[in-house]
Write an enzyme that holds these catalytic residues in place. Sequence first.
Site, PDB file in Angstrom:
ATOM      1  N   PRO A  42       0.837  -1.214   0.000  1.00 23.35           N
ATOM      2  CA  PRO A  42       0.000   0.000   0.000  1.00 23.35           C
ATOM      3  C   PRO A  42       0.868   1.259   0.000  1.00 23.35           C
ATOM      4  O   PRO A  42       1.815   1.362   0.757  1.00 23.35           O
ATOM      5  CB  PRO A  42      -0.781  -0.112   1.307  1.00 23.35           C
ATOM      6  CG  PRO A  42      -0.644  -1.518   1.765  1.00 23.35           C
ATOM      7  CD  PRO A  42       0.638  -2.030   1.180  1.00 23.35           C
ATOM      8  N   GLU A  43       0.518   2.193  -0.877  1.00 23.58           N
ATOM      9  CA  GLU A  43       1.207   3.480  -0.921  1.00 23.58           C
ATOM     10  C   GLU A  43       0.224   4.559  -0.463  1.00 23.58           C
ATOM     11  O   GLU A  43      -0.881   4.242  -0.024  1.00 23.58           O
ATOM     12  CB  GLU A  43       1.724   3.747  -2.345  1.00 23.58           C
ATOM     13  CG  GLU A  43       2.648   2.633  -2.845  1.00 23.58           C
ATOM     14  CD  GLU A  43       3.225   2.915  -4.229  1.00 23.58           C
ATOM     15  OE1 GLU A  43       3.360   4.097  -4.595  1.00 23.58           O
ATOM     16  OE2 GLU A  43       3.535   1.944  -4.942  1.00 23.58           O
TER      17      GLU A  43
END
Length: 278
Positions: free
Chosen positions: A2-3
Amino acid sequence: MPELPEVETVRAQLEPVLTGRRFERVEIHDPRLVRPYEPAEVAAELEGERVAAVERRGKYLIVRFESDRVLLIHLRMTGSLRHSSSGLDGDRHRRAVVRLDDGSDVAYRDVRRFGTWLLAEPGELEPYLAARLGDEPLETRLTARRLGGRLAQRRAPIKAAILDQRTLAGVGNIYADEALWRGRIHPRRPAGELDDAELARLVRGIRAALRMGIERQGSTLRDYRQPDGTSGDMQREFAVYGRDGEPCPRCGTPIEKIRTAGRGTWFCPTCQPLHIQR
Ligand SMILES: [Zn+2]
């Protein structure tokens, strides 16, 4: 992994679920999640805390309590949070569960177990984050000039520089490639060599890539899911990431894949030249 857009999507979904709610019962099943602290001790400390706000900084999720303590969550590779009103059982990757005072549960799931939960006392959060994170890319204080100042003299490839969380908070492998494509900058250009026009294009590219990710509620790769159990659809919007051999959406040249900063890197060799004629 996840960014920023994926964590922001999680934050936006958890905010209405958590704000004003009390942590009634907390179970932490995986010692890795809270080490070096004892899971039972951390769980006991969390019980009774009431949520004042759910925030994000870089890729960190910040659950701020009325007591001014915070729970700092980093999802790392495969962490995800899932809200359920009926309880979720039988998931062997479930590492922690918080029962809220409205009877619903927030479960933390993590296949690869790199995620972390850190309970910080009042005043501990800001220095902790300041030591680890640079500018928030979507905040106006990040300008091309400011980014240029941070990159000056750096010989590292620009991709490595923008992946460095102390330079920019929240950009990871996917959005770095997308941002560099938008800015028409080769991922291996030495960071300190970008001129003002390139820096301006890069900042715009980073913001546009992240904003599109947030709009599409993040990308769904492997087993990432949002707290309501649905998937984002950003992965359909990638211009270059994961698309080697497919035509560049701007010029039609086949996208190439290389390794930069130790990561798989996709770019268009025509739109993003390595050697610039000045
Ligand atoms: Zn192209």
